[in-house]
Each structure stands twice: as structure tokens, then as C-alpha cells.
Design an enzyme around this catalytic site. Structure first.
Site, short mmCIF file in Angstrom:
data_model
loop_
_atom_site.label_atom_id
_atom_site.label_comp_id
_atom_site.label_asym_id
_atom_site.label_seq_id
_atom_site.Cartn_x
_atom_site.Cartn_y
_atom_site.Cartn_z
N GLU A 49 -62.90 -14.24 87.06
CA GLU A 49 -64.13 -13.61 86.57
C GLU A 49 -64.05 -12.09 86.78
OE1 GLU A 49 -67.14 -15.58 88.83
OE2 GLU A 49 -66.44 -17.57 88.23
N GLU A 80 -65.66 -22.02 88.26
CA GLU A 80 -64.55 -22.08 89.21
C GLU A 80 -63.72 -23.34 89.03
OE1 GLU A 80 -67.13 -19.00 90.33
OE2 GLU A 80 -67.64 -21.12 90.01
N PHE A 103 -65.73 -14.78 95.22
CA PHE A 103 -66.04 -14.87 96.65
C PHE A 103 -65.66 -16.26 97.12
CE2 PHE A 103 -68.81 -11.46 95.31
CZ PHE A 103 -68.83 -10.59 96.39
N ILE A 107 -65.93 -21.12 95.84
CA ILE A 107 -64.76 -21.95 95.61
C ILE A 107 -65.08 -23.45 95.63
CG2 ILE A 107 -63.94 -22.34 97.98
CD1 ILE A 107 -61.14 -21.43 96.98
N HIS A 149 -72.18 -15.05 100.05
CA HIS A 149 -71.08 -14.11 99.84
C HIS A 149 -70.34 -13.79 101.13
CE1 HIS A 149 -73.92 -13.38 96.52
NE2 HIS A 149 -72.87 -13.00 95.80
#
Length: 358
Positions: A49, A80, A103, A107, A149
Site C-alpha cells: 500500500e 493485506e 503497520f 498483518i 499502529h
């Protein structure tokens, strides 16, 4: 199998490192690693991204699309699972994708692809196919990013057989380890501690720096070099105590130890899987004491595995119980993140406890 062997051998051996050394911070070193590998190997692909025209949210891929084109450095949708799924397919086809997850907190939607596909492909195909993907992702706190984050999920991936997990602590190591990960034929999770992306926080590890732009982190060769995965590094020699750490915590521990005047040996693990157990064992048997420090939550954190390994291999050499200093077992706090980190106070208390009868 013949094609696999040829694939492993297609990159010619090189000297220990190429090019002059210049001052780089970690972001610059990571960018340099991808630049070097894309120039050497046309099968290396960068994707994720905003990694293309924009150069990534932290600018780690800046300039790569302009240099190598949109077919080798390209933006993906915000998915993702799709990013990693496509990367697994590319790897099986023979490419070497380097997907970025913006970040580490993002995931999780890709876990099924990483655990069920990437980590198992070599075994499921009896070696006919591999998954030579390197998943880059900034992790940890230090930028007031809040709960979504700032997480440190390395323990999830060290639990999965077939995945390798790498966490550098310096620009020099970041570049050498990233090159080694890209060249590796197995999937690697490459976590980048964003708290030190731009350099140490002016030596103050219990609060953010006034100047977030940071300082260049060290001398890094401009050309090719690699640091083998599975090799730890002694960053500070000592005889009274062994401290095991990785990422940002290496710098935190070093600052605390030197201020406290403790003769501690600090080992930067650099790669969690594979782990350099020999380096750990040699150090703990020499010092007789062991402290483990990491930013992630305590329960089921990687420190628990380290503690078990040390206990199994060094029990009769230990002169005090193993100490762990970690993040708390709470959701990641936003306004209180600097209290959440292991810092001078908590590490100092652990030092006094473990050295009490020394």
C-alpha cells in the site's frame, strides 16, 4: 528440483561488502537494501500500500518505482490478505516479492496466507516449490500511534514452523539482514522497529525526542553485503550478567546498563527464528545470570521461549533466577505508551534484583 538449485545459485558470490560507507538511518538502509537487490536480481519485486509513487508511509521505498518501473514496484489495494496471497503465488512462480504491510498491526488479515500457505509450501510440495517472500513491516511503539499502529506481534510468527523472523536494531544490520532475507528461499517476517527508524532518541529512552527527525544511525556500505540469518551479535561485552534483547530494546538496555555501571553483556539477537542459541549459551554460562527484555506483552511473549531455552541449557550455571522485563499484559495504551515500554526504571529495578547477591 534442478530449477530450484539453479534459482538458489543464480546470484554470483560477492566480496564481504561492496561500495563506500556513508551515514544512514534505518529507513535509508532498508531502502538501500531493496535498491541493491532489485539491481542485482530482476526477480525481486516490491509491492504494498502506497509503496510506489508515494514511497511508503515512512518513505522506505522512496525512489524505487521511478528507478525500476511500475511493473517491479507497485501499489496494491488495501487488502493485506490479497497482498500476501499474491506474493505467495509470485514466489511459487519464481519471483522474489518483498511485500510491505504498512503497520504490523495490519498483518492479521494475512495470517491465513502466511501460516497456511507461505510457511507450508516447501513441505507440502516436498521441496518442489518454495515461498521466497520477505514481508517487511514497521512494528512497535514510540510514535503515539495508539492501539492500531504500535503492536509487537513477533511472538505469533515465531510460533509458526516454516517462517523466519528478523528484527534489526541498527541501520547496518537492517540492510545486511534484509538482503539475506530477500535471498533466502523461505518466507521471512522482517519487523522494523519504527521507534528507531530515524535514529536513537537523543539518548533519552524514557521519553520521545524533541527532534523526531532523529540523527543518522551509522556507517552503512552503499553496495551489497549480507548478514547471515541466525547470527546474534554481542553489542557490549561483560562478565556479570547476560541481557538478551532485540530491536529498540538493545539501545534501551545499553543506555541503562552503562548509566548503572553494571558489567553486563548485551546480546542483540537480530533473528528470533532461527535463533543463535550457541551465542546465548556461551554468554550465560560465562556470566551466570540472564535478563530478557522486549517491548511485546509478557504472557506468551518471545521472552518466555528464551527463558525456557536458557533454563534447559544453562541451569547448572545460573546463579540467580532469570529476569524478564517486558510490556504489560494490557491493550496497547495510547497516552501512556512511554510508561508501557521497558525503560530505565523497570530495567534498573530488575538489574538490582538479579545482581543482589553478586
Amino acid at each position: 528440483m534442478t530449477e530450484l538449485i539453479e534459482q538458489q545459485q543464480r546470484i554470483a558470490p560477492t566480496p564481504e561488502h561492496e561500495g563506500d560507507s556513508v551515514r544512514m538511518n534505518m529507513i535509508q538502509a532498508i531502502n538501500s537494501a531493496m535498491d541493491v537487490m532489485m539491481a542485482r536480481d530482476p526477480d525481486v519485486i516490491v509491492m504494498g500500500e502506497d509503496v510506489g509513487y508515494f514511497g511508503g508511509v515512512f518513505r522506505a521505498t522512496a525512489g524505487l518505482q521511478a528507478k525500476y518501473g511500475k511493473r517491479r514496484v507497485f501499489d496494491t489495494p488495501i487488502t493485506e490478505c490479497g497482498i500476501i496471497g499474491v506474493a505467495v503465488g509470485m514466489g511459487a512462480y519464481g519471483l522474489r516479492p518483498v511485500p510491505e504491510i504498512q503497520f504490523a498491526d495490519y498483518i492479521y488479515p494475512a495470517l491465513d496466507q502466511l501460516v497456511s500457505e507461505a510457511a507450508r509450501l516447501r513441505y507440502r510440495s516436498a521441496g518442489e516449490f518454495t515461498s521466497p517472500i520477505t514481508v517487511r513491516s514497521p512494528f512497535g511503539g514510540g510514535i503515539f500511534g495508539g492501539q492500531t499502529h504500535s503492536q509487537s506481534p513477533e511472538g505469533i510468527f515465531t510460533h509458526v514452523s516454516g517462517l523466519k523472523t528478523v528484527i534489526p536494531s541498527t541501520p547496518y544490520d537492517a540492510k545486511g539482514l534484509l538482503i539475506a532475507a530477500i535471498e533466502d528461499n523461505d518466507p521471512t517476517i522482517f519487523f522494523e522497529p519504527k521507534r528507531i527508524y530515524n535514529g536513537p532518541f537523543d539518548g533519552h529512552w524514557d521519553r520521545p525526542a524533541k527532534n523526531w527527525s532523529g540523527h543518522p544511525g551509522g556507517e552503512v556500505p552503499t553496495g551489497y553485503y549480507r548478514i547471515p540469518l541466525g547470527t546474534a551479535k554481542v553489542v557490549r561485552a561483560g562478565a556479570a550478567l547476560t541481557i538478551l534483547a532485540y530491536g529498540t530494546m538493545v539501545h534501551v538496555c545499553r543506555g541503562v546498563v552503562e548509566e548503572a555501571g553494571v558489567d553486563a553483556e548485551i546480546i542483540d539477537l537480530r533473528t528470533l527464528v532461527p535463533i543463535d542459541i550457541d551465542a546465548i549459551e556461551v554468554s550465560v554460562k560465562k556470566t551466570g545470570r540472564c535478563m530478557i527484555v522486549h517491548e511485546a506483552t509478557r504472557t506468551s511473549g518471545f521472552g518466555a521461549e528464551l527463558s525456557a531455552l536458557v533454563q534447559e541449557r544453562c541451569f547448572y550455571h545460573l546463579e540467580a533466577p532469570i529476569e524478564r522485563v517486558t510490556g504489560f499484559d494490557t491493550p496497547y495504551p495510547h497516552s501512556l505508551e512511554w510508561a508501557y515500554f521497558p525503560g530505565p526504571v523497570r530495567i534498573g529495578e530488575a538489574l538490582k534484583k538479579i545482581m543482589k547477591d553478586a
